[in-house]
Design an enzyme around this catalytic site. Structure first.
Site, PDB file in Angstrom:
ATOM      1  N   ASP A  65      52.357  31.907  38.052  1.00  0.00           N
ATOM      2  CA  ASP A  65      52.080  31.503  39.431  1.00  0.00           C
ATOM      3  C   ASP A  65      53.378  31.475  40.228  1.00  0.00           C
ATOM      4  O   ASP A  65      54.311  30.754  39.868  1.00  0.00           O
ATOM      5  CB  ASP A  65      51.422  30.110  39.409  1.00  0.00           C
ATOM      6  CG  ASP A  65      51.242  29.534  40.800  1.00  0.00           C
ATOM      7  OD1 ASP A  65      51.151  30.324  41.768  1.00  0.00           O
ATOM      8  OD2 ASP A  65      51.181  28.290  40.922  1.00  0.00           O
ATOM      9  N   ASN A  80      53.508  30.866  43.731  1.00  0.00           N
ATOM     10  CA  ASN A  80      53.502  30.101  44.991  1.00  0.00           C
ATOM     11  C   ASN A  80      53.009  28.668  44.836  1.00  0.00           C
ATOM     12  O   ASN A  80      52.674  28.004  45.808  1.00  0.00           O
ATOM     13  CB  ASN A  80      52.698  30.843  46.063  1.00  0.00           C
ATOM     14  CG  ASN A  80      51.230  30.966  45.674  1.00  0.00           C
ATOM     15  OD1 ASN A  80      50.855  30.646  44.549  1.00  0.00           O
ATOM     16  ND2 ASN A  80      50.409  31.412  46.601  1.00  0.00           N
ATOM     17  N   ASP A  95      50.321  27.231  43.738  1.00  0.00           N
ATOM     18  CA  ASP A  95      48.944  26.757  43.922  1.00  0.00           C
ATOM     19  C   ASP A  95      48.209  26.564  42.592  1.00  0.00           C
ATOM     20  O   ASP A  95      47.014  26.283  42.561  1.00  0.00           O
ATOM     21  CB  ASP A  95      48.156  27.685  44.860  1.00  0.00           C
ATOM     22  CG  ASP A  95      47.980  29.083  44.284  1.00  0.00           C
ATOM     23  OD1 ASP A  95      48.529  29.354  43.187  1.00  0.00           O
ATOM     24  OD2 ASP A  95      47.310  29.907  44.925  1.00  0.00           O
ATOM     25  N   ASP A 126      49.241  34.922  39.938  1.00  0.00           N
ATOM     26  CA  ASP A 126      49.014  35.886  41.015  1.00  0.00           C
ATOM     27  C   ASP A 126      49.680  37.231  40.710  1.00  0.00           C
ATOM     28  O   ASP A 126      50.421  37.373  39.739  1.00  0.00           O
ATOM     29  CB  ASP A 126      49.509  35.298  42.348  1.00  0.00           C
ATOM     30  CG  ASP A 126      50.799  34.503  42.178  1.00  0.00           C
ATOM     31  OD1 ASP A 126      51.766  35.086  41.639  1.00  0.00           O
ATOM     32  OD2 ASP A 126      50.837  33.302  42.546  1.00  0.00           O
ATOM     33  N   ASP A 143      39.997  46.309  35.913  1.00  0.00           N
ATOM     34  CA  ASP A 143      38.738  45.998  35.240  1.00  0.00           C
ATOM     35  C   ASP A 143      37.605  46.540  36.108  1.00  0.00           C
ATOM     36  O   ASP A 143      37.605  46.318  37.315  1.00  0.00           O
ATOM     37  CB  ASP A 143      38.617  44.471  35.096  1.00  0.00           C
ATOM     38  CG  ASP A 143      37.970  44.069  33.797  1.00  0.00           C
ATOM     39  OD1 ASP A 143      36.888  44.600  33.492  1.00  0.00           O
ATOM     40  OD2 ASP A 143      38.534  43.211  33.088  1.00  0.00           O
ATOM     41  N   ASP A 181      33.694  46.946  31.859  1.00  0.00           N
ATOM     42  CA  ASP A 181      33.054  45.698  31.471  1.00  0.00           C
ATOM     43  C   ASP A 181      31.572  45.855  31.123  1.00  0.00           C
ATOM     44  O   ASP A 181      30.815  46.473  31.879  1.00  0.00           O
ATOM     45  CB  ASP A 181      33.176  44.734  32.661  1.00  0.00           C
ATOM     46  CG  ASP A 181      32.677  43.336  32.342  1.00  0.00           C
ATOM     47  OD1 ASP A 181      33.364  42.637  31.583  1.00  0.00           O
ATOM     48  OD2 ASP A 181      31.609  42.947  32.850  1.00  0.00           O
ATOM     49  N   GLU A 234      34.042  48.414  27.049  1.00  0.00           N
ATOM     50  CA  GLU A 234      33.579  47.238  26.306  1.00  0.00           C
ATOM     51  C   GLU A 234      32.153  47.572  25.867  1.00  0.00           C
ATOM     52  O   GLU A 234      31.194  47.323  26.577  1.00  0.00           O
ATOM     53  CB  GLU A 234      33.599  45.982  27.178  1.00  0.00           C
ATOM     54  CG  GLU A 234      33.341  44.734  26.350  1.00  0.00           C
ATOM     55  CD  GLU A 234      32.951  43.512  27.164  1.00  0.00           C
ATOM     56  OE1 GLU A 234      33.137  42.402  26.666  1.00  0.00           O
ATOM     57  OE2 GLU A 234      32.442  43.657  28.285  1.00  0.00           O
ATOM     58  N   HIS A 245      40.256  37.742  26.505  1.00  0.00           N
ATOM     59  CA  HIS A 245      39.940  36.574  27.340  1.00  0.00           C
ATOM     60  C   HIS A 245      38.563  35.983  27.041  1.00  0.00           C
ATOM     61  O   HIS A 245      38.212  34.966  27.621  1.00  0.00           O
ATOM     62  CB  HIS A 245      40.009  36.987  28.814  1.00  0.00           C
ATOM     63  CG  HIS A 245      38.926  37.962  29.172  1.00  0.00           C
ATOM     64  ND1 HIS A 245      38.901  39.247  28.661  1.00  0.00           N
ATOM     65  CD2 HIS A 245      37.810  37.838  29.923  1.00  0.00           C
ATOM     66  CE1 HIS A 245      37.822  39.865  29.097  1.00  0.00           C
ATOM     67  NE2 HIS A 245      37.139  39.045  29.867  1.00  0.00           N
ATOM     68  N   ASP A 246      37.777  36.633  26.179  1.00  0.00           N
ATOM     69  CA  ASP A 246      36.445  36.123  25.826  1.00  0.00           C
ATOM     70  C   ASP A 246      36.413  35.504  24.435  1.00  0.00           C
ATOM     71  O   ASP A 246      35.346  35.100  23.963  1.00  0.00           O
ATOM     72  CB  ASP A 246      35.420  37.271  25.805  1.00  0.00           C
ATOM     73  CG  ASP A 246      35.096  37.791  27.187  1.00  0.00           C
ATOM     74  OD1 ASP A 246      35.262  37.044  28.159  1.00  0.00           O
ATOM     75  OD2 ASP A 246      34.667  38.960  27.274  1.00  0.00           O
TER      76      ASP A 246
HETATM   77  O1  TEU Z   1      31.900  40.362  28.574  1.00  0.00           O
HETATM   78  C1  TEU Z   1      30.673  40.842  28.136  1.00  0.00           C
HETATM   79  C2  TEU Z   1      30.164  40.344  26.833  1.00  0.00           C
HETATM   80  O2  TEU Z   1      29.240  40.960  26.366  1.00  0.00           O
HETATM   81  C3  TEU Z   1      30.640  39.129  26.110  1.00  0.00           C
HETATM   82  O3  TEU Z   1      31.870  39.198  25.541  1.00  0.00           O
HETATM   83  C4  TEU Z   1      30.372  37.853  26.878  1.00  0.00           C
HETATM   84  O4  TEU Z   1      31.332  37.578  27.833  1.00  0.00           O
HETATM   85  C5  TEU Z   1      30.321  36.636  25.984  1.00  0.00           C
HETATM   86  O5  TEU Z   1      29.569  36.919  24.889  1.00  0.00           O
HETATM   87  C6  TEU Z   1      29.688  35.491  26.738  1.00  0.00           C
HETATM   88  O6  TEU Z   1      30.047  34.291  26.163  1.00  0.00           O
HETATM   89  C7  TEU Z   1      32.366  40.796  29.808  1.00  0.00           C
HETATM   90  C8  TEU Z   1      33.635  40.077  30.195  1.00  0.00           C
HETATM   91  O7  TEU Z   1      34.642  40.372  29.276  1.00  0.00           O
HETATM   92  C9  TEU Z   1      33.368  38.615  30.324  1.00  0.00           C
HETATM   93  O8  TEU Z   1      34.516  37.877  30.606  1.00  0.00           O
HETATM   94  C10 TEU Z   1      32.329  38.427  31.421  1.00  0.00           C
HETATM   95  O9  TEU Z   1      31.921  37.091  31.456  1.00  0.00           O
HETATM   96  C11 TEU Z   1      31.115  39.311  31.210  1.00  0.00           C
HETATM   97  O10 TEU Z   1      31.430  40.642  30.841  1.00  0.00           O
HETATM   98  C12 TEU Z   1      30.342  39.412  32.485  1.00  0.00           C
HETATM   99  O11 TEU Z   1      31.032  40.204  33.408  1.00  0.00           O
HETATM  100 CA    CA Z   2      49.510  31.458  42.884  1.00  0.00          CA
END
Ligand code: TEU
Ligand code: CA
Length: 553
Positions: free
Chosen positions: A21, A23, A25, A29, A98, A201, A258, A321-322
């Site tokens: 970050d 700035n 907040d 960013d 993405d 995605d 994905e 991130h999931d």
């Molecule tokens: O994820 C799709 C997905 O099928 C899973 O990994 C899902 O996020 C998870 O099982 C739910 O708990 C993608 C993105 O990576 C995810 O961050 C988004 O939430 C999702 O699509 C919807 O856009």
């Molecule tokens: Ca920021």
């Protein structure tokens, strides 16, 4: 195999909200990414995948897009992004955005117009239905975040719309050619801007099995998992081929899908030389349902690579991130230390395909251990996980403990830059709690320590890029070695050179007999083994969680 410009690349995923970050907040960013480009260049990164930064109400942290052509002010501006692309180019780093086109946000103007006139042009961009016989739903599918996929259409008591994710993420109707055209136009606009490609995605969801119908109930909620429908939905390939033709192929873009639920015979279509995508993620270990022991980790990963052998490239990860942090998931808690973290890194990094590093992975960031209550966390998926656990009979404390193990927030806590307040992520109040482990796990502590996890990742990257070995790591054949030997994870990469990656995936030592003598130790997570004299024969003793990368005679 036809050579492509992206085959030898190393990629890095940034979750912008939690990266840096600039700035105050409390929200990371684009300028924060620009500030850290030198860091990423020094690490050896070629491609950055940015999780979504488009305009969004952030109901699902940017995976709910309200304007595909603009940047959310919390992340910056289009001018900032242009600068990031330019600054990236100067450092040989390409930017991948993405691409979230299974759904948009309910605050996108298409959806607003659809609500105004469900029978009009934009109504047809979505799946809008009438209740059947007055009050029943068109089908019993469960959304990924829990509950029915159907939600009342704002302003229309008699109508409902489909959302396979959050109710603020209405699904786009890919059966409509006008919608598809709009999507392609947007993609080309971004590619013309100079990004090198897209991470795509949730793409398998764009094809629904129509007409809507019920599938077997598989939960107490009386609903049925989307997977049941996806197994029967055929024809996604036609959409994907058109998508690739109209966009990616024209630009020689790099794309990583994905993709889940693909069938064996579809693999060449997805990731073959002229596939819909350049590559797709290998989620085989992440989606293993049983407890993830070293043995089933090995089975999952080996099988995945044998399956694509001679067809195409997978993209390898231990987290994103999931997912919870890879080191917390794939290494027993009591064995978690720098040695085991480096072992896991070496195993996945040198597999065929593209290595992806998720932000913080390179310093060995771990899961949260505990939180006081669910409100310390953020993710929209949490409530359902917690409620389901309670429903299964867990106490509040047990449900919370379960949630902490699996929540996506584990990966989303701010990057741990140093041991100052908020781990150096922000001068303000971070949008999501900082993992208290930052005092011990942070970049500043590791950057000048040649034995750190961070410097091990650097070594791994430079080994992969070493001109003497690069073609072997990129194009060499993948050959599992003694897969039946328990808690041994070993494979060869055979190309111009013959290299073996050998890991003792357990806390006890183990002996291994090699197919030939070792010529050279290329990398090790225990300094003692760098002394070549200990490798005179073909029998070696591996110490706990030892990793060796060796060139064979
Ligand atoms: O994820 C799709 C997905 O099928 C899973 O990994 C899902 O996020 C998870 O099982 C739910 O708990 C993608 C993105 O990576 C995810 O961050 C988004 O939430 C999702 O699509 C919807 O856009
Ligand atoms: Ca920021």
């Amino acid at each position: 195999m036809e050579k492509k410009w992206w085959h030898n690349k190393v990629a890095y995923q940034i979750y912008p909200k939690s990266f840096y970050d600039t700035n105050g907040d409390g929200i990371g960013d684009i300028n924060g990414v620009i500030e850290k480009l030198d860091y990423l260049q020094d690490l050896g990164i070629d491609i950055i995948w940015l999780s979504p930064i488009y305009c969004s109400p952030l109901a699902d942290q940017g995976y709910d897009i309200s304007d595909y052509y603009d940047i959310d002010p919390r992340f910056g501006t289009i001018a900032d992004l242009d600068r990031l692309i330019e600054e990236g180019k100067k450092r040989g780093i390409g930017i991948v955005m993405d691409l979230v086109v299974n759904h948009c946000s309910d605050e996108h103007e298409w959806f607003k117009k659809a609500c105004e006139d469900p029978d009009g042009e934009y109504g047809k961009f979505f799946y809008i239905e009438d209740y059947k016989d007055g009050d029943s739903l068109p089908c019993n599918w469960r959304s990924y975040f829990g509950g029915s996929v159907w939600e009342k259409l704002p302003g229309h008591d008699d109508k409902i719309y489909l959302h396979v994710f959050h109710k603020k993420q209405p699904d786009l109707n890919w059966e409509n050619p006008k919608l598809r055209k709009e999507v392609y136009k947007m993609i080309n606009w971004w590619l013309d801007k100079g990004i090198v490609g897209f991470r795509i995605d949730a793409i398998i969801n764009i094809k629904k099995k129509l007409p809507f119908s019920d599938y077997p109930v598989d939960g107490d909620d009386g609903l049925s998992s989307i997977d049941n429908m996806l197994k029967e939905a055929t024809g996604v390939g036609e959409f994907l081929n058109e998508l690739a033709d109209e966009t990616f192929r024209k630009h020689d873009a790099f794309t990583v899908g994905e993709v889940f639920n693909e069938k064996d015979d579809e693999l060449p279509l997805f990731i073959g030389s002229h596939g819909y995508f350049s590559t797709m993620f290998d989620f085989s270990a992440e989606s293993t349902k049983e407890d993830i022991s070293p043995e089933n980790y090995k089975k999952a990963v080996f099988k995945a690579h044998e399956r694509v052998d001679g067809i195409g490239f997978l993209s390898n990860i231990i987290e994103n991130h999931d997912e919870p942090r890879g080191v917390s998931r794939f290494i027993p808690k009591e064995d978690l230390d720098d040695t085991s973290k480096k072992m896991l890194a070496g195993i996945y990094f040198l597999l065929p395909g593209l290595p992806f590093i998720y932000q913080g992975q390179e310093i060995g960031m771990e899961n949260l251990d505990n939180v006081n209550d669910i409100n310390d966390l953020d993710d929209c998926a949490n409530a359902n996980i917690y409620e389901t656990a309670l429903h299964e009979g867990k106490t509040h404390a047990e449900a919370l403990a379960h949630l902490i193990n699996v929540t996506r927030d584990n990966a989303r806590t701010p990057f741990q830059w140093d041991d100052s307040k908020n781990a150096g992520f922000t001068d303000g109040k971070p949008w999501l709690m900082v993992n208290p482990k930052y005092k011990n796990i942070n970049l500043a502590e590791q950057i000048n320590d040649s034995h750190s996890v961070f410097n091990f990742y650097k070594e791994l990257i430079s080994l992969r890029k070493n001109p003497e070995y690069e073609s072997t790591f990129v194009y060499g054949k993948f050959v599992p070695y003694k897969p039946e030997q328990k808690n041994l994870l070993a494979y060869s990469r055979v190309g111009e050179k013959s290299v073996m990656v050998i890991a003792n995936y357990q806390k006890d030592a183990q002996t291994l007999s090699l197919p030939s003598k070792i010529k050279k130790v290329l990398l090790s997570n225990t300094s003692k083994t760098l002394d070549n004299s200990s490798f005179n024969g073909t029998e070696i003793v591996l110490s706990p969680y030892e990793l060796l990368v060796v060139e064979m005679v």
